[in-house]
Design a protein around this motif. Structure first.
Motif, PDB file in Angstrom:
ATOM      1  N   THR A   4      80.118  42.492  41.524  1.00  0.00           N
ATOM      2  CA  THR A   4      78.790  43.029  41.115  1.00  0.00           C
ATOM      3  C   THR A   4      78.940  42.440  39.636  1.00  0.00           C
ATOM      4  O   THR A   4      77.803  42.317  39.022  1.00  0.00           O
ATOM      5  CB  THR A   4      78.656  44.249  41.465  1.00  0.00           C
ATOM      6  OG1 THR A   4      78.533  44.641  42.655  1.00  0.00           O
ATOM      7  CG2 THR A   4      77.464  44.864  40.743  1.00  0.00           C
ATOM      8  N   ALA A   5      80.149  42.827  38.813  1.00  0.00           N
ATOM      9  CA  ALA A   5      80.121  42.614  37.644  1.00  0.00           C
ATOM     10  C   ALA A   5      79.965  41.374  37.130  1.00  0.00           C
ATOM     11  O   ALA A   5      79.290  40.871  36.220  1.00  0.00           O
ATOM     12  CB  ALA A   5      81.428  43.163  36.970  1.00  0.00           C
ATOM     13  N   ASP A   7      78.473  39.005  38.945  1.00  0.00           N
ATOM     14  CA  ASP A   7      76.921  38.704  39.127  1.00  0.00           C
ATOM     15  C   ASP A   7      76.034  39.187  37.975  1.00  0.00           C
ATOM     16  O   ASP A   7      75.100  38.797  37.681  1.00  0.00           O
ATOM     17  CB  ASP A   7      76.619  39.289  40.593  1.00  0.00           C
ATOM     18  CG  ASP A   7      76.889  38.555  41.808  1.00  0.00           C
ATOM     19  OD1 ASP A   7      77.656  37.582  41.534  1.00  0.00           O
ATOM     20  OD2 ASP A   7      77.133  39.172  42.856  1.00  0.00           O
ATOM     21  N   THR A   8      76.467  40.332  37.335  1.00  0.00           N
ATOM     22  CA  THR A   8      75.550  40.895  36.568  1.00  0.00           C
ATOM     23  C   THR A   8      75.893  40.077  35.288  1.00  0.00           C
ATOM     24  O   THR A   8      74.841  39.789  34.384  1.00  0.00           O
ATOM     25  CB  THR A   8      76.045  42.367  36.122  1.00  0.00           C
ATOM     26  OG1 THR A   8      75.802  43.227  37.350  1.00  0.00           O
ATOM     27  CG2 THR A   8      75.362  42.982  35.004  1.00  0.00           C
ATOM     28  N   ASP A   9      76.832  39.704  34.730  1.00  0.00           N
ATOM     29  CA  ASP A   9      77.375  38.864  33.650  1.00  0.00           C
ATOM     30  C   ASP A   9      78.176  37.901  33.910  1.00  0.00           C
ATOM     31  O   ASP A   9      79.271  37.850  33.975  1.00  0.00           O
ATOM     32  CB  ASP A   9      77.960  39.884  32.568  1.00  0.00           C
ATOM     33  CG  ASP A   9      78.044  39.275  31.124  1.00  0.00           C
ATOM     34  OD1 ASP A   9      78.078  38.051  31.235  1.00  0.00           O
ATOM     35  OD2 ASP A   9      78.165  39.968  30.346  1.00  0.00           O
ATOM     36  N   VAL A  26      79.083  45.774  30.640  1.00  0.00           N
ATOM     37  CA  VAL A  26      78.697  45.175  31.878  1.00  0.00           C
ATOM     38  C   VAL A  26      77.964  46.384  32.918  1.00  0.00           C
ATOM     39  O   VAL A  26      76.896  46.144  33.456  1.00  0.00           O
ATOM     40  CB  VAL A  26      79.733  44.610  32.720  1.00  0.00           C
ATOM     41  CG1 VAL A  26      79.209  43.824  33.919  1.00  0.00           C
ATOM     42  CG2 VAL A  26      80.298  43.289  31.782  1.00  0.00           C
ATOM     43  N   LYS A  29      74.656  47.296  31.658  1.00  0.00           N
ATOM     44  CA  LYS A  29      73.668  46.100  31.913  1.00  0.00           C
ATOM     45  C   LYS A  29      73.127  46.087  33.392  1.00  0.00           C
ATOM     46  O   LYS A  29      72.027  46.052  33.709  1.00  0.00           O
ATOM     47  CB  LYS A  29      74.179  44.912  31.709  1.00  0.00           C
ATOM     48  CG  LYS A  29      73.561  43.554  31.926  1.00  0.00           C
ATOM     49  CD  LYS A  29      74.054  42.350  31.445  1.00  0.00           C
ATOM     50  CE  LYS A  29      73.039  41.224  31.662  1.00  0.00           C
ATOM     51  NZ  LYS A  29      73.802  39.833  31.144  1.00  0.00           N
ATOM     52  N   TYR A  30      74.245  46.480  34.268  1.00  0.00           N
ATOM     53  CA  TYR A  30      73.899  46.579  35.724  1.00  0.00           C
ATOM     54  C   TYR A  30      73.170  47.904  35.884  1.00  0.00           C
ATOM     55  O   TYR A  30      72.131  47.734  36.695  1.00  0.00           O
ATOM     56  CB  TYR A  30      75.152  46.636  36.582  1.00  0.00           C
ATOM     57  CG  TYR A  30      74.907  46.806  38.059  1.00  0.00           C
ATOM     58  CD1 TYR A  30      74.389  45.707  38.781  1.00  0.00           C
ATOM     59  CD2 TYR A  30      75.296  48.004  38.747  1.00  0.00           C
ATOM     60  CE1 TYR A  30      74.169  46.002  40.122  1.00  0.00           C
ATOM     61  CE2 TYR A  30      75.026  47.903  40.089  1.00  0.00           C
ATOM     62  CZ  TYR A  30      74.422  47.222  40.866  1.00  0.00           C
ATOM     63  OH  TYR A  30      74.069  47.058  41.998  1.00  0.00           O
ATOM     64  N   GLN A  33      69.656  47.114  35.092  1.00  0.00           N
ATOM     65  CA  GLN A  33      69.099  46.295  36.096  1.00  0.00           C
ATOM     66  C   GLN A  33      68.509  47.013  37.343  1.00  0.00           C
ATOM     67  O   GLN A  33      67.424  46.779  37.908  1.00  0.00           O
ATOM     68  CB  GLN A  33      70.045  45.124  36.675  1.00  0.00           C
ATOM     69  CG  GLN A  33      70.319  44.157  35.687  1.00  0.00           C
ATOM     70  CD  GLN A  33      71.379  43.092  36.012  1.00  0.00           C
ATOM     71  OE1 GLN A  33      71.746  43.281  37.277  1.00  0.00           O
ATOM     72  NE2 GLN A  33      71.489  42.256  35.471  1.00  0.00           N
ATOM     73  N   TYR A  49      73.230  52.182  42.259  1.00  0.00           N
ATOM     74  CA  TYR A  49      74.283  51.985  41.141  1.00  0.00           C
ATOM     75  C   TYR A  49      75.820  52.234  41.750  1.00  0.00           C
ATOM     76  O   TYR A  49      76.475  51.440  41.762  1.00  0.00           O
ATOM     77  CB  TYR A  49      74.174  52.661  39.848  1.00  0.00           C
ATOM     78  CG  TYR A  49      75.354  52.393  38.960  1.00  0.00           C
ATOM     79  CD1 TYR A  49      75.231  51.294  38.120  1.00  0.00           C
ATOM     80  CD2 TYR A  49      76.406  53.171  38.797  1.00  0.00           C
ATOM     81  CE1 TYR A  49      76.187  50.942  37.235  1.00  0.00           C
ATOM     82  CE2 TYR A  49      77.358  52.875  37.924  1.00  0.00           C
ATOM     83  CZ  TYR A  49      77.453  51.973  37.051  1.00  0.00           C
ATOM     84  OH  TYR A  49      78.514  51.770  36.164  1.00  0.00           O
TER      85      TYR A  49
END
Length: 131
Positions: A4-5, A7-9, A26, A29-30, A33, A49
């Protein structure tokens, strides 16, 4: 979660996630989102989350749009996630009261998606060095 991290950044390397500053950046940021995805609804954003958007979508489908905030929280299918969401809401309420002396007339703002999102925006900007 590492996948996930990344994919997020896409600029972050998995090994960098062990660095607290990178992990917080990160993760923030997630969180932003998922909050955006669910219209600023903190209950749904926190559930997504913690458990992932797929699990949240199943719970939303079961609720069929007819449940209020407390009914929805109690219906969260994973105890860990249910406790996570409840703990954050409770702690936000008490820390706001203790630190600011404010009693903000209930927790419904976590369901309606307003006002506290700007605090996350500011946090993300600080993490990115743009505030």
């Amino acid at each position: 979660m590492p996948a996930t991290a990344v994919d997020t950044d896409q600029t972050v390397q998995q090994r960098e996630l062990m660095e607290p500053a990178v992990n917080v950046r990160v993760g923030s940021k997630y969180l932003k989102q998922v909050l955006d995805r669910y219209g600023g609804n903190w209950v749904m954003g926190l559930a997504a989350y913690n458990a992932g958007p797929g699990a949240l979508e199943r719970w939303k489908k079961a609720a069929n749009g007819s449940w209020g905030m407390l009914e929805f929280i109690e219906s969260i299918g994973y105890r860990e996630t249910r406790d996570y969401v409840s703990s954050i809401l409770r702690n936000y309420y008490w820390y706001t009261f203790l630190l600011k002396g404010e009693d903000f007339n209930g927790l419904i703002k976590f369901w309606n998606g307003n006002s506290i999102e700007t605090e996350v925006d500011q946090s993300v900007k600080r993490q990115n060095g743009s505030a």
